[in-house]
Write an enzyme that holds these catalytic residues in place. Structure first.
Site, mmCIF file in Angstrom:
data_model
loop_
_atom_site.group_PDB
_atom_site.id
_atom_site.type_symbol
_atom_site.label_atom_id
_atom_site.label_comp_id
_atom_site.label_asym_id
_atom_site.label_seq_id
_atom_site.Cartn_x
_atom_site.Cartn_y
_atom_site.Cartn_z
ATOM 1 N N GLY A 7 26.117 16.546 -12.703
ATOM 2 C CA GLY A 7 25.349 16.637 -11.396
ATOM 3 C C GLY A 7 23.787 16.492 -11.222
ATOM 4 O O GLY A 7 23.036 17.232 -10.363
ATOM 5 N N SER A 8 23.230 16.160 -12.241
ATOM 6 C CA SER A 8 21.579 16.139 -12.624
ATOM 7 C C SER A 8 21.383 15.144 -11.238
ATOM 8 O O SER A 8 20.179 15.501 -10.708
ATOM 9 C CB SER A 8 21.266 15.620 -13.730
ATOM 10 O OG SER A 8 21.573 14.222 -13.960
ATOM 11 N N ASN A 9 21.887 13.947 -10.763
ATOM 12 C CA ASN A 9 21.313 13.106 -9.800
ATOM 13 C C ASN A 9 21.467 14.035 -8.609
ATOM 14 O O ASN A 9 20.595 14.115 -7.550
ATOM 15 C CB ASN A 9 22.351 11.944 -9.684
ATOM 16 C CG ASN A 9 21.582 10.866 -10.656
ATOM 17 O OD1 ASN A 9 20.540 10.411 -10.300
ATOM 18 N ND2 ASN A 9 22.232 10.550 -11.794
ATOM 19 N N LEU B 253 33.344 8.789 -10.689
ATOM 20 C CA LEU B 253 34.104 8.005 -11.437
ATOM 21 C C LEU B 253 35.194 7.501 -11.101
ATOM 22 O O LEU B 253 35.883 6.673 -11.744
ATOM 23 C CB LEU B 253 34.091 8.603 -13.168
ATOM 24 C CG LEU B 253 32.644 9.066 -13.713
ATOM 25 C CD1 LEU B 253 33.030 9.507 -14.931
ATOM 26 C CD2 LEU B 253 31.666 7.783 -13.621
ATOM 27 N N LYS B 254 35.833 7.924 -9.711
ATOM 28 C CA LYS B 254 37.067 7.319 -9.188
ATOM 29 C C LYS B 254 36.791 6.375 -8.549
ATOM 30 O O LYS B 254 35.623 6.127 -7.843
ATOM 31 C CB LYS B 254 37.734 8.466 -8.534
ATOM 32 C CG LYS B 254 38.200 9.399 -9.363
ATOM 33 C CD LYS B 254 39.212 9.132 -10.531
ATOM 34 C CE LYS B 254 39.867 10.468 -11.236
ATOM 35 N NZ LYS B 254 40.682 10.099 -12.241
ATOM 36 N N ASN C 242 25.716 3.951 -4.118
ATOM 37 C CA ASN C 242 26.018 4.572 -5.640
ATOM 38 C C ASN C 242 24.801 4.152 -6.608
ATOM 39 O O ASN C 242 23.999 3.429 -6.108
ATOM 40 C CB ASN C 242 27.057 3.817 -6.196
ATOM 41 C CG ASN C 242 27.522 4.424 -7.557
ATOM 42 O OD1 ASN C 242 27.647 5.352 -7.909
ATOM 43 N ND2 ASN C 242 27.778 3.054 -8.438
ATOM 44 N N HIS D 154 23.799 3.335 -10.500
ATOM 45 C CA HIS D 154 24.458 2.848 -11.563
ATOM 46 C C HIS D 154 23.334 2.858 -12.760
ATOM 47 O O HIS D 154 22.155 2.497 -12.370
ATOM 48 C CB HIS D 154 24.955 1.581 -11.469
ATOM 49 C CG HIS D 154 25.713 1.034 -12.643
ATOM 50 N ND1 HIS D 154 27.193 1.386 -12.935
ATOM 51 C CD2 HIS D 154 25.414 0.020 -13.510
ATOM 52 C CE1 HIS D 154 27.272 0.786 -14.167
ATOM 53 N NE2 HIS D 154 26.367 -0.005 -14.571
ATOM 54 N N ASP E 34 30.885 -1.397 -8.671
ATOM 55 C CA ASP E 34 29.569 -1.736 -9.000
ATOM 56 C C ASP E 34 29.198 -3.234 -8.474
ATOM 57 O O ASP E 34 28.522 -3.841 -8.905
ATOM 58 C CB ASP E 34 29.377 -1.727 -10.493
ATOM 59 C CG ASP E 34 29.669 -0.376 -11.176
ATOM 60 O OD1 ASP E 34 29.209 0.720 -10.446
ATOM 61 O OD2 ASP E 34 29.858 -0.343 -12.215
#
Ligand code: GAR
Length: 200
Positions: free
Chosen positions: A18-20, A92-93, A109, A111, A152
């Site tokens: 959870g750093s973002n 990641l799901k 998202n 990436h 992505d």
């Protein structure tokens, strides 16, 4: 933001540390009344995710996504919190089509590479950076993109570049890219939220 406009209600989906998420919360905090979005929900497929602990520490509502492939259930959860916009932050799901269709243009998202290179199913974390180094790339970076039905592959919104340095390991490159992520993602979400709040 003017006093008459409420911030866009943002849900963050995360699987990891959870750093973002923290960077997003910190940025909105620093913007004060200028923030165009507020995090109203952090949801994770992993009950032990650090992102959930960070959300709780910041007094943000949390939820565990028990069946990530159950699109209608995820739509219900997000609707329950009157979610207007979604940010995946290390989630990641696969996000079910019901969700991407419902929040079309309002789900993004981050990436850890310069898409369209080094993306797709299975391309996350260390593997991305190992692939970038193995390919002999001279630069990498962070990409914020729209989320649609494929991993992505949604349209790129913003990128921030970093150099790949001689002797980089996947870990050293990941750390450099993460700094770019923390700078780019909150600012891109703010810009998107400004756009959303002025488009109706
Ligand atoms: C971030 O580097 C993010 O770009 C990556 O997971 C990490 C999550 O870190 N996401 C992907 O690889 C998606 N394909 P965080 O939990 O500390 O924010």
């Amino acid at each position: 933001m003017t006093a008459s406009t409420s911030p866009v209600r943002l849900a963050v989906l995360a699987s990891g540390g959870g750093s973002n998420l923290q960077a997003i919360l910190d940025h909105f905090e620093s913007l004060g009344d200028e923030r165009a979005a507020e995090v109203v929900l952090v949801a994770s497929d992993r009950a032990e995710a650090g992102a959930l602990a960070k959300a709780r520490a910041n007094h943000v509502t949390t939820a565990v996504i028990v069946k990530p492939a159950d699109g209608p259930a995820l739509v219900r959860l997000l609707e329950m919190h009157r979610t207007q916009c979604i940010a995946l932050a290390g989630y990641l799901k696969f996000v079910p089509a019901e969700v991407t269709a419902h929040w079309h243009g309002r789900i993004v998202n981050i990436h850890p590479a310069l898409l369209p290179k080094f993306g797709g199913a299975g391309m996350y974390g260390r593997r991305v950076h190992a692939a970038v180094i193995a390919a002999g790339e001279k630069e990498s970076g962070a990409t914020v993109h729209h989320v649609d039905g494929e991993f992505d592959r949604g349209g790129v919104i913003a990128q921030e570049r970093v150099p790949v340095e001689a002797g980089d390991t996947p870990e050293s490159l990941a750390a450099r890219v993460l700094v770019a992520e923390h700078h780019l993602y909150p600012r891109t979400i703010q810009a998107l939220a400004v756009k959303l709040s002025t488009s109706h």
